[in-house]
Design a protein around this motif. Structure first.
Motif, PDB file in Angstrom:
ATOM      1  N   ARG A  51     -40.374  51.081  41.029  1.00  0.00           N
ATOM      2  CA  ARG A  51     -39.487  51.866  40.150  1.00  0.00           C
ATOM      3  C   ARG A  51     -39.757  53.362  40.313  1.00  0.00           C
ATOM      4  NH1 ARG A  51     -39.362  50.386  33.914  1.00  0.00           N
ATOM      5  NH2 ARG A  51     -41.436  51.315  33.956  1.00  0.00           N
ATOM      6  N   LYS A  89     -37.558  56.707  34.542  1.00  0.00           N
ATOM      7  CA  LYS A  89     -38.617  56.995  33.579  1.00  0.00           C
ATOM      8  C   LYS A  89     -39.073  58.429  33.852  1.00  0.00           C
ATOM      9  CE  LYS A  89     -42.469  54.488  31.564  1.00  0.00           C
ATOM     10  NZ  LYS A  89     -42.153  54.590  30.156  1.00  0.00           N
ATOM     11  N   GLU A 108     -31.067  50.701  24.013  1.00  0.00           N
ATOM     12  CA  GLU A 108     -32.486  50.329  24.084  1.00  0.00           C
ATOM     13  C   GLU A 108     -33.222  51.023  22.950  1.00  0.00           C
ATOM     14  OE1 GLU A 108     -34.177  52.027  27.710  1.00  0.00           O
ATOM     15  OE2 GLU A 108     -33.045  53.861  27.394  1.00  0.00           O
ATOM     16  N   ALA A 157     -36.434  53.637  21.860  1.00  0.00           N
ATOM     17  CA  ALA A 157     -36.918  54.881  22.462  1.00  0.00           C
ATOM     18  C   ALA A 157     -37.967  54.606  23.543  1.00  0.00           C
ATOM     19  CB  ALA A 157     -37.503  55.785  21.382  1.00  0.00           C
ATOM     20  N   ALA A 158     -38.749  53.541  23.363  1.00  0.00           N
ATOM     21  CA  ALA A 158     -39.774  53.210  24.359  1.00  0.00           C
ATOM     22  C   ALA A 158     -39.781  51.723  24.688  1.00  0.00           C
ATOM     23  CB  ALA A 158     -41.155  53.633  23.848  1.00  0.00           C
ATOM     24  N   THR A 159     -38.657  51.062  24.421  1.00  0.00           N
ATOM     25  CA  THR A 159     -38.600  49.604  24.605  1.00  0.00           C
ATOM     26  C   THR A 159     -37.174  49.180  25.005  1.00  0.00           C
ATOM     27  OG1 THR A 159     -38.041  49.343  22.255  1.00  0.00           O
ATOM     28  CG2 THR A 159     -40.364  49.058  22.837  1.00  0.00           C
ATOM     29  N   ASN A 160     -37.059  47.978  25.551  1.00  0.00           N
ATOM     30  CA  ASN A 160     -35.744  47.360  25.727  1.00  0.00           C
ATOM     31  C   ASN A 160     -35.511  46.355  24.605  1.00  0.00           C
ATOM     32  OD1 ASN A 160     -36.534  47.728  29.042  1.00  0.00           O
ATOM     33  ND2 ASN A 160     -34.545  48.430  28.330  1.00  0.00           N
ATOM     34  N   ILE A 189     -39.710  46.876  33.070  1.00  0.00           N
ATOM     35  CA  ILE A 189     -40.472  45.795  33.714  1.00  0.00           C
ATOM     36  C   ILE A 189     -40.575  44.624  32.720  1.00  0.00           C
ATOM     37  CG2 ILE A 189     -42.677  45.191  34.829  1.00  0.00           C
ATOM     38  CD1 ILE A 189     -41.257  47.594  36.205  1.00  0.00           C
ATOM     39  N   GLY A 190     -40.828  44.943  31.439  1.00  0.00           N
ATOM     40  CA  GLY A 190     -40.904  43.899  30.410  1.00  0.00           C
ATOM     41  C   GLY A 190     -39.573  43.175  30.255  1.00  0.00           C
ATOM     42  N   ASN A 200     -41.779  46.065  26.181  1.00  0.00           N
ATOM     43  CA  ASN A 200     -42.187  47.046  27.202  1.00  0.00           C
ATOM     44  C   ASN A 200     -43.453  46.540  27.875  1.00  0.00           C
ATOM     45  OD1 ASN A 200     -44.501  48.120  25.860  1.00  0.00           O
ATOM     46  ND2 ASN A 200     -43.353  49.831  25.000  1.00  0.00           N
ATOM     47  N   ALA A 201     -43.863  47.281  28.909  1.00  0.00           N
ATOM     48  CA  ALA A 201     -44.946  46.791  29.753  1.00  0.00           C
ATOM     49  C   ALA A 201     -46.272  46.712  29.008  1.00  0.00           C
ATOM     50  CB  ALA A 201     -45.089  47.701  30.977  1.00  0.00           C
TER      51      ALA A 201
HETATM   52  C1  LIG Z   1     -36.674  54.401  27.207  1.00  0.00           C
HETATM   53  C2  LIG Z   1     -37.464  53.195  27.569  1.00  0.00           C
HETATM   54  N1  LIG Z   1     -36.831  52.017  27.668  1.00  0.00           N
HETATM   55  C3  LIG Z   1     -37.509  50.894  28.007  1.00  0.00           C
HETATM   56  C4  LIG Z   1     -38.871  50.911  28.231  1.00  0.00           C
HETATM   57  C5  LIG Z   1     -39.599  49.659  28.634  1.00  0.00           C
HETATM   58  O1  LIG Z   1     -39.923  49.735  29.996  1.00  0.00           O
HETATM   59  P1  LIG Z   1     -41.147  48.907  30.591  1.00  0.00           P
HETATM   60  O2  LIG Z   1     -40.884  47.463  30.209  1.00  0.00           O
HETATM   61  O3  LIG Z   1     -41.043  49.096  32.058  1.00  0.00           O
HETATM   62  O4  LIG Z   1     -42.383  49.423  30.000  1.00  0.00           O
HETATM   63  C6  LIG Z   1     -39.562  52.123  28.130  1.00  0.00           C
HETATM   64  C7  LIG Z   1     -41.010  52.168  28.352  1.00  0.00           C
HETATM   65  O5  LIG Z   1     -41.699  53.086  27.992  1.00  0.00           O
HETATM   66  C8  LIG Z   1     -38.850  53.295  27.799  1.00  0.00           C
HETATM   67  O6  LIG Z   1     -39.471  54.483  27.700  1.00  0.00           O
END
Ligand SMILES: Cc1ncc(COP(=O)(O)O)c(C=O)c1O
Length: 291
Positions: free
Chosen positions: A57, A155, A188, A190-193, A215-216, A251-252
């Motif tokens: 990614r 990201k 989504e 802010a830091a997760t799906n 990725i999660g 999230n990851a």
């Molecule tokens: C905006 C956003 N969406 C989704 C995710 C989840 O991504 P990942 O599963 O790769 O951690 C993140 C992770 O920080 C994110 O910042």
């Protein structure tokens, strides 16, 4: 005990540097413009099960941001990541990998021959003991994102929409903020799906809605399909949240966390974590080798 960073300043080979003496240029475009990328990679018993996906990614993001190329091979970054984990004696935690376009003369236009900066840090981390039982309470953010922005799929270090959204959530005593796009569809956290469960089916916003290909998210979809849950990537509205039997975010780092309330409204049956979420979390933990 010393804490080390792995740095590759101005494109040089990654090397371990004591955290207290590491520096980067005040002209670095990551600092000046948020011109760069990052990855947060879960470490489990010193291993990094999804490192290859994160590095893939990172490479795709660099192409989107029109980096001519990264000066480090992906196998070199992987080796540096493991050296860093060992140097800091991290068993369970994460590695944060940051790459910027590096220092350059003033102005938005990217230099044709950048000398990127790499900084990696490894930290011990474990989820809070009640994370999966308490779940997350979320707000619907007032920030709307454009599904057409190239940045939503990357990201990037330019994360200010997410910073505003998460801060809004914290100000309301919540853990996460859900963002809608300018067409009114859920994208989504802010830091997760985001995932919604309805009648044993998993629904998640399609990438076309404007979101990070997490990725999660990918692991959860793969696992859910393997467990026999039908999955749909589509266009979800806030109504889909109110009608959900369960919802969770991925999230990851945290893998899958139940979403128990949105804007103060309980999700599913009384806002309690549901059985499908529990099955997905258990499967994700198994796949990562977490006992
Ligand atoms: C905006 C956003 N969406 C989704 C995710 C989840 O991504 P990942 O599963 O790769 O951690 C993140 C992770 O920080 C994110 O910042």
């Amino acid at each position: 005990m010393s804490a080390y960073l792995m740095v590759g300043i101005e494109g040089a080979a990654p090397r371990l540097v004591e955290r207290s003496v590491a520096t980067i240029s005040a002209q670095d475009r990551g600092f000046l413009y948020g011109d760069g990328l990052f990855e947060t990679i879960r470490v489990v018993q010193g291993r990094t099960p999804y490192l290859a996906s994160h590095l893939e990614r990172l490479g795709a993001g660099a192409a989107t941001l029109l980096f001519p190329r990264l000066p480090w091979r992906l196998d070199e970054l992987a080796a540096a990541c493991h050296d860093l984990i060992r140097a800091n004696h991290v068993t369970d935690g994460y590695v944060r990998l940051t790459v910027s376009r590096g220092p350059a003369a003033r102005g938005y236009e990217a230099p044709p021959d950048p000398t990127p900066t790499l900084v990696m840090q490894a930290s011990e981390w474990r989820p809070a003991p009640d994370l999966y039982t308490a779940g997350y309470r979320a707000v619907l953010s007032s920030v709307r994102v454009s599904a057409h922005s190239p940045l939503c799929r990357v990201k990037s270090l330019s994360a200010l929409e997410k910073v505003i959204a998460r801060t809004q959530a914290a100000q309301q005593g919540c853990n996460e903020a859900l963002l809608l796009n300018t067409d009114g569809y859920l994208t989504e956290g802010a830091a997760t799906n985001l995932f919604v469960v309805r009648e044993q089916r998993l629904l998640t916003p399609a990438l076309a809605c404007g979101l990070l290909p997490g990725i999660g998210r990918r692991q959860a979809l793969q696992l859910a399909r393997a467990l026999g849950y039908p999955c749909e990537e589509g266009f979800l509205t806030v109504e889909d949240l109110w009608r959900a039997d369960e919802a969770f975010v991925t999230n990851a780092l945290v893998l899958a966390v139940p979403l128990t309330a949105v804007d103060g409204r309980p999700i599913g049956h009384g806002g309690r974590p549901g059985p499908v979420t529990a099955a997905i979390l258990a499967g994700l933990r198994r796949a990562m080798g977490i006992e």
